[in-house]
Design a protein around this motif. Structure first.
Motif, PDB file in Angstrom:
ATOM      1  N   VAL A  64       0.842  -1.206   0.000  1.00 40.18           N
ATOM      2  CA  VAL A  64       0.000   0.000   0.000  1.00 40.18           C
ATOM      3  C   VAL A  64       0.872   1.249   0.000  1.00 40.18           C
ATOM      4  CG1 VAL A  64      -1.687   1.325   1.355  1.00 40.18           C
ATOM      5  CG2 VAL A  64      -2.005  -1.136   1.013  1.00 40.18           C
ATOM      6  N   ASP A  65       1.954   1.245   0.773  1.00 41.60           N
ATOM      7  CA  ASP A  65       2.865   2.386   0.803  1.00 41.60           C
ATOM      8  C   ASP A  65       3.481   2.606  -0.584  1.00 41.60           C
ATOM      9  OD1 ASP A  65       4.536   4.427   2.319  1.00 41.60           O
ATOM     10  OD2 ASP A  65       6.090   3.153   1.421  1.00 41.60           O
ATOM     11  N   HIS A  66       3.956   1.539  -1.187  1.00 41.12           N
ATOM     12  CA  HIS A  66       4.547   1.638  -2.522  1.00 41.12           C
ATOM     13  C   HIS A  66       3.518   2.152  -3.533  1.00 41.12           C
ATOM     14  CE1 HIS A  66       7.008   0.691  -6.008  1.00 41.12           C
ATOM     15  NE2 HIS A  66       5.946   0.096  -6.524  1.00 41.12           N
ATOM     16  N   TYR A  67       2.336   1.601  -3.497  1.00 42.03           N
ATOM     17  CA  TYR A  67       1.283   1.951  -4.454  1.00 42.03           C
ATOM     18  C   TYR A  67       0.873   3.411  -4.320  1.00 42.03           C
ATOM     19  CZ  TYR A  67      -2.951   1.424  -7.264  1.00 42.03           C
ATOM     20  OH  TYR A  67      -3.910   1.541  -8.239  1.00 42.03           O
ATOM     21  N   ASN A  68       0.768   3.906  -3.113  1.00 43.23           N
ATOM     22  CA  ASN A  68       0.276   5.268  -2.889  1.00 43.23           C
ATOM     23  C   ASN A  68       1.355   6.345  -2.873  1.00 43.23           C
ATOM     24  OD1 ASN A  68      -2.455   4.624  -2.744  1.00 43.23           O
ATOM     25  ND2 ASN A  68      -2.274   4.042  -0.603  1.00 43.23           N
ATOM     26  N   HIS A  69       2.586   5.990  -2.521  1.00 43.16           N
ATOM     27  CA  HIS A  69       3.606   7.015  -2.307  1.00 43.16           C
ATOM     28  C   HIS A  69       4.812   6.935  -3.230  1.00 43.16           C
ATOM     29  CE1 HIS A  69       1.542   8.340   1.309  1.00 43.16           C
ATOM     30  NE2 HIS A  69       1.403   7.062   1.633  1.00 43.16           N
ATOM     31  N   GLN A  70       4.997   5.820  -3.928  1.00 39.50           N
ATOM     32  CA  GLN A  70       6.197   5.663  -4.737  1.00 39.50           C
ATOM     33  C   GLN A  70       5.905   5.377  -6.205  1.00 39.50           C
ATOM     34  OE1 GLN A  70       8.597   2.686  -2.821  1.00 39.50           O
ATOM     35  NE2 GLN A  70       8.402   3.682  -0.841  1.00 39.50           N
ATOM     36  N   ARG A  71       4.854   4.664  -6.471  1.00 38.78           N
ATOM     37  CA  ARG A  71       4.549   4.230  -7.836  1.00 38.78           C
ATOM     38  C   ARG A  71       3.815   5.332  -8.585  1.00 38.78           C
ATOM     39  NH1 ARG A  71       0.091   1.826 -10.325  1.00 38.78           N
ATOM     40  NH2 ARG A  71       0.626   0.467 -12.055  1.00 38.78           N
ATOM     41  N   TYR A  72       4.372   5.732  -9.747  1.00 40.71           N
ATOM     42  CA  TYR A  72       3.705   6.711 -10.594  1.00 40.71           C
ATOM     43  C   TYR A  72       2.545   6.044 -11.319  1.00 40.71           C
ATOM     44  CZ  TYR A  72       7.910   9.441  -9.810  1.00 40.71           C
ATOM     45  OH  TYR A  72       8.939  10.125  -9.228  1.00 40.71           O
ATOM     46  N   HIS A  73       1.428   6.754 -11.430  1.00 43.14           N
ATOM     47  CA  HIS A  73       0.232   6.219 -12.069  1.00 43.14           C
ATOM     48  C   HIS A  73      -0.020   6.970 -13.371  1.00 43.14           C
ATOM     49  CE1 HIS A  73      -1.449   3.852  -8.588  1.00 43.14           C
ATOM     50  NE2 HIS A  73      -0.467   4.523  -8.030  1.00 43.14           N
ATOM     51  N   GLU A  74      -0.038   6.238 -14.466  1.00 45.31           N
ATOM     52  CA  GLU A  74      -0.239   6.856 -15.777  1.00 45.31           C
ATOM     53  C   GLU A  74      -1.558   7.625 -15.834  1.00 45.31           C
ATOM     54  OE1 GLU A  74      -0.139   5.643 -20.502  1.00 45.31           O
ATOM     55  OE2 GLU A  74       0.378   4.156 -18.998  1.00 45.31           O
ATOM     56  N   SER A  75      -2.582   7.102 -15.205  1.00 42.24           N
ATOM     57  CA  SER A  75      -3.889   7.764 -15.240  1.00 42.24           C
ATOM     58  C   SER A  75      -3.901   9.067 -14.441  1.00 42.24           C
ATOM     59  CB  SER A  75      -4.973   6.831 -14.712  1.00 42.24           C
ATOM     60  OG  SER A  75      -4.744   6.537 -13.348  1.00 42.24           O
ATOM     61  N   LEU A  76      -2.866   9.280 -13.623  1.00 46.26           N
ATOM     62  CA  LEU A  76      -2.738  10.512 -12.835  1.00 46.26           C
ATOM     63  C   LEU A  76      -1.611  11.391 -13.379  1.00 46.26           C
ATOM     64  CD1 LEU A  76      -3.076   9.014  -9.231  1.00 46.26           C
ATOM     65  CD2 LEU A  76      -4.852  10.096 -10.609  1.00 46.26           C
ATOM     66  N   ASN A  77      -1.345  11.295 -14.679  1.00 44.91           N
ATOM     67  CA  ASN A  77      -0.260  12.054 -15.319  1.00 44.91           C
ATOM     68  C   ASN A  77       1.102  11.713 -14.730  1.00 44.91           C
ATOM     69  OD1 ASN A  77      -1.883  13.482 -17.172  1.00 44.91           O
ATOM     70  ND2 ASN A  77      -2.459  14.919 -15.560  1.00 44.91           N
ATOM     71  N   ASN A  78       1.279  10.475 -14.362  1.00 47.21           N
ATOM     72  CA  ASN A  78       2.552   9.962 -13.849  1.00 47.21           C
ATOM     73  C   ASN A  78       3.019  10.656 -12.572  1.00 47.21           C
ATOM     74  OD1 ASN A  78       3.031   7.823 -15.707  1.00 47.21           O
ATOM     75  ND2 ASN A  78       3.406   9.382 -17.248  1.00 47.21           N
ATOM     76  N   VAL A  79       2.092  10.874 -11.667  1.00 43.51           N
ATOM     77  CA  VAL A  79       2.416  11.268 -10.298  1.00 43.51           C
ATOM     78  C   VAL A  79       1.799  10.220  -9.382  1.00 43.51           C
ATOM     79  CG1 VAL A  79       2.589  13.744 -10.793  1.00 43.51           C
ATOM     80  CG2 VAL A  79       0.407  12.798 -10.075  1.00 43.51           C
ATOM     81  N   THR A  80       2.140  10.266  -8.125  1.00 41.58           N
ATOM     82  CA  THR A  80       1.607   9.279  -7.186  1.00 41.58           C
ATOM     83  C   THR A  80       0.238   9.725  -6.658  1.00 41.58           C
ATOM     84  OG1 THR A  80       2.601  10.289  -5.234  1.00 41.58           O
ATOM     85  CG2 THR A  80       3.956   8.698  -6.449  1.00 41.58           C
ATOM     86  N   VAL A  99      -1.306  13.681  -5.654  1.00 40.63           N
ATOM     87  CA  VAL A  99      -2.606  14.243  -6.012  1.00 40.63           C
ATOM     88  C   VAL A  99      -3.374  14.609  -4.744  1.00 40.63           C
ATOM     89  CG1 VAL A  99      -4.840  13.781  -7.101  1.00 40.63           C
ATOM     90  CG2 VAL A  99      -2.728  13.013  -8.205  1.00 40.63           C
ATOM     91  N   TYR A 100      -3.423  13.702  -3.789  1.00 38.36           N
ATOM     92  CA  TYR A 100      -4.189  13.921  -2.562  1.00 38.36           C
ATOM     93  C   TYR A 100      -3.708  15.157  -1.803  1.00 38.36           C
ATOM     94  CZ  TYR A 100      -6.364  13.062   1.954  1.00 38.36           C
ATOM     95  OH  TYR A 100      -7.081  13.197   3.107  1.00 38.36           O
ATOM     96  N   PHE A 101      -2.386  15.335  -1.733  1.00 34.92           N
ATOM     97  CA  PHE A 101      -1.830  16.450  -0.968  1.00 34.92           C
ATOM     98  C   PHE A 101      -1.626  17.707  -1.810  1.00 34.92           C
ATOM     99  CE2 PHE A 101      -0.494  12.813   1.687  1.00 34.92           C
ATOM    100  CZ  PHE A 101      -1.140  13.188   2.853  1.00 34.92           C
ATOM    101  N   GLY A 102      -2.101  17.701  -3.055  1.00 30.98           N
ATOM    102  CA  GLY A 102      -2.066  18.892  -3.888  1.00 30.98           C
ATOM    103  C   GLY A 102      -0.712  19.234  -4.481  1.00 30.98           C
ATOM    104  N   ARG A 103       0.162  18.253  -4.594  1.00 33.67           N
ATOM    105  CA  ARG A 103       1.500  18.510  -5.131  1.00 33.67           C
ATOM    106  C   ARG A 103       1.611  18.234  -6.626  1.00 33.67           C
ATOM    107  NH1 ARG A 103       3.256  15.277  -0.146  1.00 33.67           N
ATOM    108  NH2 ARG A 103       2.952  13.500  -1.527  1.00 33.67           N
ATOM    109  N   SER A 104       0.587  17.654  -7.224  1.00 32.83           N
ATOM    110  CA  SER A 104       0.710  17.174  -8.607  1.00 32.83           C
ATOM    111  C   SER A 104       0.983  18.298  -9.595  1.00 32.83           C
ATOM    112  CB  SER A 104      -0.510  16.372  -9.028  1.00 32.83           C
ATOM    113  OG  SER A 104      -1.671  17.166  -8.974  1.00 32.83           O
TER     114      SER A 104
END
Length: 65
Positions: free
Chosen positions: A13-29, A33-38
């Motif tokens: 869960v830590d890797h998935y939410n904090h380290q892995r870039y998500h293509e559907s989120l423009n390659n940010v974690t 997105v949640y903390f407004g850093r994207s």
């Protein structure tokens, strides 16, 4: 052991939410997105890309002449 499974799930869960870039989120974690850093991350990447392209053009012009 149950503790091992819990630790592995927590690590995933830590890797998935904090380290892995998500293509559907423009390659940010998701945490970005949640903390407004994207948007800041995407803006920084765009600046880096522009500077890199500019440097490549200058290099090419210098060596093509």
């Amino acid at each position: 052991m149950p503790g091992d499974l819990e630790a592995q799930i927590e690590a995933f869960v830590d890797h998935y939410n904090h380290q892995r870039y998500h293509e559907s989120l423009n390659n940010v974690t998701p945490s970005d997105v949640y903390f407004g850093r994207s948007q800041a991350i995407l803006n920084q990447r765009e600046r880096i890309k522009r500077n890199t392209l500019k440097a490549r053009r200058l290099h090419h012009r210098k060596h093509a002449a």
